[in-house]
Design a protein around this motif. Structure first.
Motif, PDB file in Angstrom:
ATOM      1  N   VAL A  98       0.852  -1.193   0.000  1.00 48.31           N
ATOM      2  CA  VAL A  98       0.000   0.000   0.000  1.00 48.31           C
ATOM      3  C   VAL A  98       0.881   1.232   0.000  1.00 48.31           C
ATOM      4  O   VAL A  98       1.770   1.377   0.851  1.00 48.31           O
ATOM      5  CB  VAL A  98      -0.934   0.005   1.227  1.00 48.31           C
ATOM      6  CG1 VAL A  98      -1.678   1.334   1.322  1.00 48.31           C
ATOM      7  CG2 VAL A  98      -1.915  -1.157   1.148  1.00 48.31           C
ATOM      8  N   LEU A  99       0.625   2.126  -0.936  1.00 48.54           N
ATOM      9  CA  LEU A  99       1.383   3.380  -1.079  1.00 48.54           C
ATOM     10  C   LEU A  99       0.417   4.541  -0.907  1.00 48.54           C
ATOM     11  O   LEU A  99      -0.554   4.669  -1.658  1.00 48.54           O
ATOM     12  CB  LEU A  99       2.042   3.432  -2.464  1.00 48.54           C
ATOM     13  CG  LEU A  99       2.861   4.669  -2.811  1.00 48.54           C
ATOM     14  CD1 LEU A  99       4.108   4.749  -1.948  1.00 48.54           C
ATOM     15  CD2 LEU A  99       3.245   4.648  -4.285  1.00 48.54           C
ATOM     16  N   THR A 100       0.658   5.385   0.104  1.00 50.68           N
ATOM     17  CA  THR A 100      -0.235   6.513   0.372  1.00 50.68           C
ATOM     18  C   THR A 100       0.588   7.773   0.640  1.00 50.68           C
ATOM     19  O   THR A 100       1.811   7.724   0.770  1.00 50.68           O
ATOM     20  CB  THR A 100      -1.126   6.258   1.600  1.00 50.68           C
ATOM     21  OG1 THR A 100      -0.325   6.361   2.785  1.00 50.68           O
ATOM     22  CG2 THR A 100      -1.776   4.891   1.550  1.00 50.68           C
ATOM     23  N   MET A 101      -0.132   8.896   0.753  1.00 54.89           N
ATOM     24  CA  MET A 101       0.473  10.143   1.188  1.00 54.89           C
ATOM     25  C   MET A 101      -0.027  10.520   2.565  1.00 54.89           C
ATOM     26  O   MET A 101       0.056  11.664   2.985  1.00 54.89           O
ATOM     27  CB  MET A 101       0.141  11.261   0.183  1.00 54.89           C
ATOM     28  CG  MET A 101       1.138  11.349  -0.932  1.00 54.89           C
ATOM     29  SD  MET A 101       0.364  11.381  -2.555  1.00 54.89           S
ATOM     30  CE  MET A 101      -0.031   9.680  -2.822  1.00 54.89           C
ATOM     31  N   SER A 102      -0.581   9.515   3.269  1.00 57.19           N
ATOM     32  CA  SER A 102      -1.154   9.749   4.595  1.00 57.19           C
ATOM     33  C   SER A 102      -0.992   8.502   5.433  1.00 57.19           C
ATOM     34  O   SER A 102      -1.442   7.416   5.040  1.00 57.19           O
ATOM     35  CB  SER A 102      -2.650  10.101   4.472  1.00 57.19           C
ATOM     36  OG  SER A 102      -3.302   9.922   5.705  1.00 57.19           O
ATOM     37  N   VAL A 151       3.433   2.080   2.844  1.00 57.66           N
ATOM     38  CA  VAL A 151       4.475   3.059   2.534  1.00 57.66           C
ATOM     39  C   VAL A 151       3.826   4.432   2.503  1.00 57.66           C
ATOM     40  O   VAL A 151       2.891   4.666   1.742  1.00 57.66           O
ATOM     41  CB  VAL A 151       5.133   2.752   1.179  1.00 57.66           C
ATOM     42  CG1 VAL A 151       6.160   3.824   0.841  1.00 57.66           C
ATOM     43  CG2 VAL A 151       5.775   1.368   1.187  1.00 57.66           C
ATOM     44  N   ASP A 152       4.306   5.321   3.354  1.00 56.67           N
ATOM     45  CA  ASP A 152       3.791   6.695   3.419  1.00 56.67           C
ATOM     46  C   ASP A 152       4.847   7.619   2.830  1.00 56.67           C
ATOM     47  O   ASP A 152       5.845   7.929   3.480  1.00 56.67           O
ATOM     48  CB  ASP A 152       3.481   7.063   4.869  1.00 56.67           C
ATOM     49  CG  ASP A 152       3.050   8.521   5.020  1.00 56.67           C
ATOM     50  OD1 ASP A 152       2.734   9.156   3.990  1.00 56.67           O
ATOM     51  OD2 ASP A 152       3.048   8.999   6.160  1.00 56.67           O
ATOM     52  N   VAL A 153       4.616   8.045   1.584  1.00 57.73           N
ATOM     53  CA  VAL A 153       5.607   8.916   0.939  1.00 57.73           C
ATOM     54  C   VAL A 153       5.518  10.343   1.460  1.00 57.73           C
ATOM     55  O   VAL A 153       6.380  11.171   1.141  1.00 57.73           O
ATOM     56  CB  VAL A 153       5.450   8.898  -0.599  1.00 57.73           C
ATOM     57  CG1 VAL A 153       5.747   7.522  -1.150  1.00 57.73           C
ATOM     58  CG2 VAL A 153       4.062   9.359  -1.015  1.00 57.73           C
ATOM     59  N   THR A 154       4.499  10.651   2.252  1.00 59.75           N
ATOM     60  CA  THR A 154       4.263  11.965   2.872  1.00 59.75           C
ATOM     61  C   THR A 154       4.028  13.038   1.815  1.00 59.75           C
ATOM     62  O   THR A 154       4.203  12.806   0.608  1.00 59.75           O
ATOM     63  CB  THR A 154       5.427  12.400   3.783  1.00 59.75           C
ATOM     64  OG1 THR A 154       6.536  12.847   2.986  1.00 59.75           O
ATOM     65  CG2 THR A 154       5.843  11.277   4.722  1.00 59.75           C
ATOM     66  N   GLY A 155       3.679  14.221   2.298  1.00 63.81           N
ATOM     67  CA  GLY A 155       3.421  15.325   1.379  1.00 63.81           C
ATOM     68  C   GLY A 155       4.651  15.811   0.644  1.00 63.81           C
ATOM     69  O   GLY A 155       4.541  16.555  -0.342  1.00 63.81           O
ATOM     70  N   ASN A 156       5.838  15.401   1.091  1.00 65.34           N
ATOM     71  CA  ASN A 156       7.081  15.828   0.424  1.00 65.34           C
ATOM     72  C   ASN A 156       7.173  15.346  -1.012  1.00 65.34           C
ATOM     73  O   ASN A 156       7.964  15.866  -1.805  1.00 65.34           O
ATOM     74  CB  ASN A 156       8.307  15.319   1.195  1.00 65.34           C
ATOM     75  CG  ASN A 156       8.624  16.201   2.382  1.00 65.34           C
ATOM     76  OD1 ASN A 156       7.875  17.133   2.667  1.00 65.34           O
ATOM     77  ND2 ASN A 156       9.709  15.932   3.074  1.00 65.34           N
ATOM     78  N   VAL A 157       6.387  14.336  -1.358  1.00 65.63           N
ATOM     79  CA  VAL A 157       6.448  13.829  -2.725  1.00 65.63           C
ATOM     80  C   VAL A 157       6.034  14.899  -3.724  1.00 65.63           C
ATOM     81  O   VAL A 157       6.408  14.846  -4.903  1.00 65.63           O
ATOM     82  CB  VAL A 157       5.549  12.574  -2.846  1.00 65.63           C
ATOM     83  CG1 VAL A 157       4.075  12.952  -2.841  1.00 65.63           C
ATOM     84  CG2 VAL A 157       5.889  11.790  -4.099  1.00 65.63           C
ATOM     85  N   VAL A 158       5.260  15.887  -3.255  1.00 70.28           N
ATOM     86  CA  VAL A 158       4.875  16.992  -4.145  1.00 70.28           C
ATOM     87  C   VAL A 158       6.109  17.726  -4.650  1.00 70.28           C
ATOM     88  O   VAL A 158       6.166  18.199  -5.781  1.00 70.28           O
ATOM     89  CB  VAL A 158       3.935  17.963  -3.398  1.00 70.28           C
ATOM     90  CG1 VAL A 158       3.589  19.152  -4.269  1.00 70.28           C
ATOM     91  CG2 VAL A 158       2.681  17.230  -2.940  1.00 70.28           C
ATOM     92  N   TYR A 203      -3.046   4.986  -3.045  1.00 69.54           N
ATOM     93  CA  TYR A 203      -4.177   5.817  -2.611  1.00 69.54           C
ATOM     94  C   TYR A 203      -3.733   7.267  -2.686  1.00 69.54           C
ATOM     95  O   TYR A 203      -2.798   7.684  -1.991  1.00 69.54           O
ATOM     96  CB  TYR A 203      -4.585   5.460  -1.182  1.00 69.54           C
ATOM     97  CG  TYR A 203      -5.853   6.152  -0.714  1.00 69.54           C
ATOM     98  CD1 TYR A 203      -7.041   5.446  -0.615  1.00 69.54           C
ATOM     99  CD2 TYR A 203      -5.869   7.502  -0.391  1.00 69.54           C
ATOM    100  CE1 TYR A 203      -8.213   6.056  -0.192  1.00 69.54           C
ATOM    101  CE2 TYR A 203      -7.027   8.129   0.026  1.00 69.54           C
ATOM    102  CZ  TYR A 203      -8.202   7.403   0.126  1.00 69.54           C
ATOM    103  OH  TYR A 203      -9.356   8.013   0.531  1.00 69.54           O
ATOM    104  N   ALA A 204      -4.416   8.065  -3.532  1.00 73.64           N
ATOM    105  CA  ALA A 204      -4.017   9.468  -3.707  1.00 73.64           C
ATOM    106  C   ALA A 204      -5.232  10.298  -4.077  1.00 73.64           C
ATOM    107  O   ALA A 204      -6.093   9.839  -4.837  1.00 73.64           O
ATOM    108  CB  ALA A 204      -2.959   9.587  -4.799  1.00 73.64           C
ATOM    109  N   PRO A 205      -5.327  11.529  -3.569  1.00 73.23           N
ATOM    110  CA  PRO A 205      -6.392  12.423  -4.028  1.00 73.23           C
ATOM    111  C   PRO A 205      -6.205  12.752  -5.504  1.00 73.23           C
ATOM    112  O   PRO A 205      -5.110  12.603  -6.060  1.00 73.23           O
ATOM    113  CB  PRO A 205      -6.222  13.655  -3.136  1.00 73.23           C
ATOM    114  CG  PRO A 205      -4.807  13.598  -2.663  1.00 73.23           C
ATOM    115  CD  PRO A 205      -4.443  12.158  -2.580  1.00 73.23           C
TER     116      PRO A 205
END
Length: 694
Positions: free
Chosen positions: A311-315, A358-365, A390-392
């Motif tokens: 699972v890959l998310t930003m949260s 895996v939480d790539v966090t908001g830094n991926v932006v 999972y991404a907006p």
């Protein structure tokens, strides 16, 4: 060899008897659909009222049609159906669809009409669908014979399809088709079976299993009329790598049988269907939307090898929610290997997770290129089978190119969950990325699909055993006779004696060794405990003499007129746990095995596992492991382990005892089967054989 259903489902020419020029009538709508969508075969409206309908010449009677006809569609009243079928048969038409209602569901006269129809079909061999049938559609040839407006309102299909829809309800057929077309599913066949007077669900499924244009079947089942044929069709689907997704209506158990035995109460209609689906690797769906999304997953180029999800998310919160839901649905989220975590840590700050989720966090932006690195690393790992992102919406759009590239390059299923309005959904789907708009629906579709994928590689069925003939006692029989029968298949006898007097009971108790149990012996009393016919833990001669009188008198009071064959004296046994093993003849699927937590708590806890027979020791072990009570056999809290191997051998033997029994035997039950400590075997504490009810 050509199937007799071929003219029904792939006709080259169609006659519409009772044709209408009104597209709102059942005799007109199929003609409008045939002409609108460009069916290239012959179309022959039949009705003396018209010269022409929908630009087609209308013939006054079926005999006047000048060309050979594959399929006659009857839009006429019920009373006219069989006479018209006779005329069609005389003309050499091999198949027909009957729209009319008013047959078996319509009282005595309807039943008479259906009997007449069935007799004609049996005599002629004509393939007749219905009655009370909406009709069909072959979407690859545009052979529309259904009066279904959904074909005009659902998104049009562009190109050939490989999904077939098979339902026992016309309305369900239309509803599922509408939802599935919105998801973009490409259809081959649209089939609803109607009353199934002459052709049933299993026969259509058999056709679709062999149909080269069908890879996935969506089925809606109310009741199967030929369970054996269904099983064979499902096995053929599996052999060809095809998938059946089924929604079964009705969750009511056959309560009327509950008074006969524990097995009947436990192996109710709903449970047996669910067990058969699981054993045949059929995905059981719970609603129409889930069916559509399951099929959408199965149409993708990459079928997952198993149930291991990354699972890959930003949260972090969403990662935790997804982890809970996936694991709760039976999937696994394995920890990623250290070398892969190291790659991920190269762009994920310390407060982000790299283990899985895996939480790539908001830094991926700030570093969108790192997304490509992450997806490529996950796409090549042998530690996982599926990558879920999972991404907006706006973030999914930024990741779309990298996600599409990874999907194209690696034989790995990639899934995107977009709760926003990503503009890239179509492009992702084109790249074989599964896209979901809802988290719950994603889990509901992914979990059963991935479990199906895993089962494809591991599922096996037991070979049909070669069984010796064993003499069956006259039925009904008492417990001692039932024990002797199952013992012949390798189920060990406990130390017992059969006594017809108090003195004989004492003699047997001394022989088997105290303490003992004394049980009334009667072919007419199924539940001895409820009748007061059981006395336990008797320590001496005096107690046995008293028990003889108590159990025989109590049984006679509880069931006057019951035949009393004396009592059975049995040594009290000690063990790790008690289970029930029951084999019964299900009216749909035939011989079925039930294993569950045994003894007096059997029906309270409903802790059971079911399989179609035959089973072998590997399958018996799977059944035991499915029980919540298996922990009792596996050294729960330091307790001794049970002799599971011996239990599996006896489970198989009890199933074989029913397979070898004559057809008038409906059930064989051992309850409890006492499982002793490892290496000490098992013991039958009670046995029961029931005849089929007239």
């Amino acid at each position: 060899m050509t199937s007799r259903l071929e003219p029904l489902l792939n006709p080259r020419s169609i006659a519409m008897i009772g044709a209408s020029g009104n597209p709102g009538r059942i005799g007109g709508m199929p003609l409008e659909l045939l002409t609108r969508f460009g069916f290239e075969g012959g179309i022959y409206p039949v009705n003396p009222k018209y010269q022409e309908v929908f630009g087609l010449r209308c013939w006054p009677e079926i005999e006047a049609v000048p060309e050979p006809v594959d399929l006659a569609v009857l839009a006429i009243a019920a009373a006219e159906v069989t006479p018209m079928l006779r005329r069609c048969h005389a003309k050499g038409i091999p198949a027909a669809i009957v729209y009319a209602a008013g047959f078996a569901e319509a009282g005595d006269e309807g039943a008479r009409l259906q009997a007449e129809l069935e007799a004609f079909v049996a005599e002629s061999g004509m393939a007749v669908a219905g009655p009370n049938c909406m009709g069909f559609a072959n979407l690859n040839t545009q052979a529309h014979t259904a009066f279904a407006s959904v074909f005009k309102t659902a998104p049009a299909q562009d190109g050939p399809g490989s999904v077939s829809l098979l339902t026992q309800s016309g309305n369900v057929c239309a509803a599922v088709y509408a939802i599935a077309r919105r998801v973009g599913l490409p259809f081959s066949h649209f089939i609803n079976t109607g009353n199934e007077a002459c052709l049933d669900f299993s026969q259509y499924l058999e056709y679709l299993a062999a149909d080269p244009q069908t890879e996935i079947v969506l089925g809606y089942i109310e009741q199967l009329r030929d369970g054996g044929r269904f099983v064979q069709a499902c096995r053929e689907l599996e052999r060809r790598g095809k998938l059946l997704i089924a929604l079964k209506a009705g969750a009511t158990d056959k309560g009327a049988q509950a008074v006969q035995s524990h097995t009947s109460a436990l192996a109710g209609d709903r449970r047996v269907y669910a067990a058969a689906f699981r054993q045949l690797n059929v995905i059981e769906a719970t609603d129409f939307a889930q069916m559509a999304h399951l099929a959408s997953l199965a149409t993708l180029r990459h079928r997952a090898a198993g149930k291991r999800v990354a699972v890959l998310t930003m949260s972090g919160a969403l990662g935790a929610i997804l982890a809970d839901k996936f694991i709760g649905a039976g999937l696994s989220l394995p920890d990623l290997p250290p070398d892969l975590q190291e790659v991920l840590r190269g762009g994920i700050p310390d407060y982000g997770m790299v283990g899985n989720p895996v939480d790539v966090t908001g830094n991926v932006v700030n570093d969108p290129a790192f997304v490509r690195t992450v997806l490529q690393a996950l796409g090549t790992s042998d530690a996982i089978d599926v990558v879920v992102v999972y991404a907006p919406g706006y973030m999914l759009d930024r990741m779309a190119d990298a996600l599409a590239e990874a999907s194209r390059q690696h034989r790995r299923l990639f899934v995107a969950i977009d709760t926003g309005q990503a503009q890239s959904r179509a492009a992702l789907r084109e790249a074989e990325v599964a896209v979901f708009e809802d988290l719950g629906l994603a889990v509901a579709a992914l979990a059963p699909y991935l479990l199906w994928c895993e089962a494809r590689a591991t599922r096996r069925q037991a070979d049909q055993p070669v069984l010796d003939t064993v003499a069956m006692p006259a039925l009904p029989c008492n417990e001692a006779q039932a024990r002797a029968y199952v013992a012949a298949f390798g189920v060990p006898e406990a130390a017992i004696g059969v006594a017809r007097s108090a003195d004989e009971a004492v003699r047997d108790a001394r022989r088997v060794g105290y303490p003992v149990a004394v049980k009334v012996l009667s072919p007419d009393i199924v539940h001895k405990t409820e009748a007061g016919g059981v006395a336990l833990n008797l320590a001496d001669d005096e107690a046995v003499r008293a028990a003889w009188a108590d159990v025989t008198q109590a049984a006679a009071r509880a069931q006057p007129g019951a035949r009393i064959d004396g009592v059975m004296v049995q040594k009290m046994e000690r063990g790790v746990a008690e289970i029930i093993v029951g084999a019964t003849r299900d009216p749909v699927f035939g011989p079925v095995l039930t294993v569950g937590l045994g003894g007096v708590l059997t029906e309270i806890y409903q802790d059971t596992s079911h399989r179609l027979l035959p089973v072998d020791e590997d399958i018996a072990l799977q059944m035991l492991r499915e029980l919540k009570a298996f922990a009792l056999l596996d050294g729960f809290r330091g307790k001794p382990r049970g002799d599971v191997a011996a239990a599996c051998q006896r489970i198989v033997a009890i199933g074989n005892a029913l397979l070898a029994a004559p057809a008038h035997v409906s059930q064989i039950e051992v309850n409890p089967l006492l499982i002793k400590e490892a290496g000490q075997g098992v013991a039958v504490l009670d046995a029961l054989i029931l005849p089929a009810t007239p």
